[in-house]
Design a protein around this motif. Structure first.
Motif, short mmCIF file in Angstrom:
data_model
loop_
_atom_site.label_atom_id
_atom_site.label_comp_id
_atom_site.label_asym_id
_atom_site.label_seq_id
_atom_site.Cartn_x
_atom_site.Cartn_y
_atom_site.Cartn_z
N THR A 143 0.88 -1.15 0.10
CA THR A 143 -0.01 0.09 -0.10
C THR A 143 0.91 1.24 0.04
O THR A 143 1.89 1.18 0.64
CB THR A 143 -0.96 0.28 1.04
N ILE A 144 0.45 2.35 -0.79
CA ILE A 144 1.24 3.44 -0.72
C ILE A 144 0.97 4.08 0.37
O ILE A 144 0.08 4.35 0.99
CB ILE A 144 0.73 4.13 -2.03
N TYR A 145 2.20 4.85 0.88
CA TYR A 145 2.06 5.82 2.17
C TYR A 145 1.11 6.80 1.67
O TYR A 145 1.05 7.41 0.93
CB TYR A 145 3.44 6.47 2.55
N PRO A 146 0.15 7.04 2.84
CA PRO A 146 -1.27 7.66 2.29
C PRO A 146 -1.33 9.37 2.16
O PRO A 146 -2.07 9.75 1.85
CB PRO A 146 -2.19 7.43 3.35
N VAL A 147 0.13 9.82 2.71
CA VAL A 147 0.04 11.46 2.65
C VAL A 147 1.30 11.83 1.83
O VAL A 147 2.48 11.34 2.04
CB VAL A 147 0.46 12.08 3.82
N SER A 148 0.97 12.52 0.61
CA SER A 148 2.01 12.93 -0.46
C SER A 148 3.25 13.73 0.62
O SER A 148 2.85 14.46 1.43
CB SER A 148 1.42 14.05 -1.29
N THR A 149 4.21 13.14 0.15
CA THR A 149 5.73 13.52 1.03
C THR A 149 6.59 14.30 0.29
O THR A 149 7.12 13.65 -0.87
CB THR A 149 6.14 12.52 1.74
#
Length: 498
Positions: A143-149
Motif C-alpha cells: 500500500t502507498i504511504y497515504p500522505v504525499s511527502t
C-alpha cells in the motif's frame, strides 16, 4: 493520586506554553497551516529563521506552528495529542477550522511526523521531511504511504546519510512522493544556533551557510505547497531538482545494483519468484578477476545468494572444462559462485546514521588454479596461482570503480580533504570454514607515511588446492569482498566525517 495528576497537568501546561505560533506575513492570501516538529535536543525557536523564510517565499498566508516536547525530545508518546493541541491554539488565534494543513519535521521530528500524518491523514494535505526520509516499512509494503511527502536532505548530512537519501530517491521520486538532495548542505543547516553534541560529533562540515541553506529549503518547500494546492503532480522547478538529484544519485544506485542490495529486492535463498534477486553481479565480476583468464576463454558465471553457514552448505562449482576443445575461444566455462551480503547490525533500525551498503560480501569462488587447468589442460602450481592476495586484487577493482564513477564534486572533496581508502594484503589463509565466516572484512584506521589518516581494507581468505584431502572443498578460493557501494559510501561520507 490527585496530587500526581495535578503535577502532570502542570508539567503538560509548561510544555505546551513553549509552543511557537508564527502569524502570517502575507495577510491577503489564502490561509495555510504548516506544523513543524523539531529535531532531537533542538528547541522550537531554533527553527524560526527557516520557517520565517518559508513564509516570505510562499505565495500563501502561511501560519507556522512549532510544538515543544519534554527535554526537547520529540517522541509521540510524550505528547500524544500534539496535533489536536496545536490546532486548538491555531483556531483560537483566528485560523478557520477548514484550513489546509501541511505537516513536517526535522530529523527525529520527521519520524514523529510520519506517524502523525498517517493518524491524521484525512486532515494532512502534504508532508515535508527535512534531514530524514520515509522509513523502509513504507518502501516494502504493497500500500502507498497515504500522505504525499516531500523529502529534503543535504549532500553532507552526517546523520541522515546521503546514501540513505539516495535509497529513498530510488523508491520515492515520482508523485505522490519526492526526494531531493541539496548540494553542500549538512544536517544542522535546517536549524539555527548551536548544534547538539550528537550533531557536532556526527555531522559533516557544510559548504553553504545557513542563509543559503534556508533559501534553498524554502524555495523547494514553497514550490511543493503550491503544487499540492493547485492539484498538480509536478512543477518545472520540482522536475529540475529531481533531475539534479538523479544525476547525483546514479553512481551510488549503480553500485548498489552491482552489490545486489538487499533493500531493493531481498535475496532469493533458493526461492524463485519475481520478488527476489538471485545473486550479485559484482560476484560474477570478482570470479572473472579471480580466474586470471584472458578473453580467449569465455566464462559464463552465475552467482546465487545463500547464507554461507546454513546446512545444507552451498559451494561454488565448475560444470565443465575446455582442455580438449580447440580453438579455445569456441569453449565456454560454466562457473557458479555463492554470495551472502552482510549489513551493519544497526541497519535493521533504519536510523539513517549507519551505512546502507554491505559491510562485507562473503563470496565463495573457484580457485585460479582450477580454472586455468580447466582452460588449457596443463598442470598449474597452486602456490603460483593462488598463494597471493587475489581478494585484495578484487577489492582494488571495487575501489577503482568507486573512484572512477564518483561524482565530480564528491571525488574532488575526497581528494582534497578525505581520509584515503587503501587495500591491504589478504588475511590468512583461514582454511577452516567457521574461521573464515566469522572473521570480518577489516577496515583498519591508521596513518600513512606522511601522517595522514587512512583506512586499510583487508580481506580474510580461505584458499585450498585442487588436491586438498577433503574433496568437497578442494579447489575453492573464498573472499570477503569490498562492495563498490561501500567504497563509494566511504568517498561520499565517511572519509570527510569528523
Amino acid at each position: 493520586m490527585l496530587k500526581l495528576i495535578l503535577i502532570f497537568n502542570l508539567f503538560h501546561l509548561i510544555i505546551c506554553s513553549s509552543d511557537i505560533i508564527l502569524q502570517p506575513i502575507k495577510e491577503e492570501s489564502i490561509p495555510i497551516v504548516f506544523i513543524f516538529i523539531p529535531g532531537a535536543e533542538l528547541p522550537p525557536e531554533r527553527y524560526v529563521p527557516l520557517l520565517k523564510q518559508v513564509q516570505i517565499t510562499s505565495n500563501y498566508s502561511l501560519w507556522i506552528a512549532i510544538p515543544s516536547f519534554p527535554d526537547n525530545i520529540p517522541v509521540e508518546a510524550l505528547r500524544p495529542k500534539v496535533i489536536d493541541e496545536i490546532l486548538d491554539k491555531l483556531y483560537h488565534s483566528g485560523v478557520p477550522k477548514n484550513v489546509t494543513i501541511f505537516l513536517g519535521g526535522h530529523s527525529l521530528g520527521s519520524i514523529v511526523s510520519q506517524s502523525l500524518a498517517i493518524k491524521y491523514q484525512e486532515r494532512i494535505f502534504g508532508q515535508i521531511l527535512t534531514g530524514a526520509f520515509l522509513e523502509r516499512k513504507h518502501q516494502s509494503t504493497s500500500t502507498i504511504y497515504p500522505v504525499s511527502t516531500l523529502i529534503l536532505s543535504g549532500e553532507l548530512d552526517g546523520l541522515a546519510r546521503v546514501t540513505r537519501i539516495i535509497e529513498s530517491f530510488h523508491f520515492f521520486s515520482i508523485y505522490p512522493h519526492f526526494t531531493l538532495i541539496i548540494p553542500g548542505m549538512n544536517h544542522m543547516n535546517t536549524a539555527s544556533g548551536k548544534p547538539s553534541s550528537h550533531i557536532i560529533k556526527n555531522d559533516i562540515e557544510s559548504e553553504i551557510n545557513e542563509t543559503i541553506a534556508h533559501q534553498e529549503l524554502s524555495i523547494r518547500i514553497a514550490d511543493y505547497i503550491n503544487m499540492r494546492l493547485n492539484n498538480q503532480t509536478i512543477t518545472s522547478m520540482l522536475a529540475y531538482h529531481l533531475e539534479q538529484t538523479k544525476n547525483f544519485s546514479q553512481p551510488y544506485l549503480d553500485a548498489l545494483n552491482l552489490e545486489g542490495f538487499y533493500h531493493f529486492l531481498p535475496p532469493c535463498y533458493n526461492q524463485t519468484n519475481d520478488n527476489c534477486q538471485i545473486g550479485s553481479p559484482w560476484s560474477t565480476y570478482a570470479q572473472k578477476i579471480m580466474s586470471g583468464l584472458n578473453d580467449t576463454i569465455q566464462l559464463n558465471i552465475s552467482d546465487q545468494f545463500h547464507i554461507v553457514y546454513k546446512i545444507p552448505e552451498h559451494f561454488p562449482h565448475l560444470d565443465n572444462n575446455c582442455s580438449s576443445i580447440k580453438p579455445l575461444n569456441n569453449c565456454i566455462l560454466n562457473v557458479h559462485t555463492v554470495t551472502q551480503n552482510i549489513y551493519d547490525l544497526t541497519d535493521q533500525f533504519d536510523t539513517g546514521e549507519t551505512h546502507t551498503s554491505a559491510e562485507e560480501m562473503r563470496v565463495k569462488m573457484i580457485s585460479r588454479q582450477v580454472l586455468l587447468e580447466a582452460a588449457d589442460g596443463k598442470e598449474h602450481d597452486f602456490n603460483q596461482t593462488d598463494n597471493q592476495s587475489l581478494c585484495g586484487l578484487i577489492n582494488q577493482h571495487a575501489l577503482d570503480w568507486a573512484l572512477e564513477n564518483a561524482g565530480y564534486g564528491s571525488k574532488e572533496r575526497y581528494e582534497k580533504k578525505g581520509k584515503k581508502m587503501l587495500i591491504g594484503d589478504d588475511i590468512g589463509p583461514l582454511n577452516a570454514g567457521p574461521l573464515w565466516i566469522w572473521t570480518p572484512l577489516k577496515y583498519d584506521l591508521g596513518t600513512d607515511s606522511q601522517g595522514r589518516s587512512v583506512v586499510t581494507v583487508r580481506s580474510p581468505t580461505l584458499r585450498l588446492p585442487k588436491d586438498y584431502p577433503v574433496s568437497t572443498v578442494a579447489g575453492f578460493h573464498y573472499c570477503k569482498l569490498l562492495s563498490p557501494a561501500r567504497a563509494l559510501e566511504w568517498i561520499y561520507i565517511d572519509s570527510v566525517k569528523p
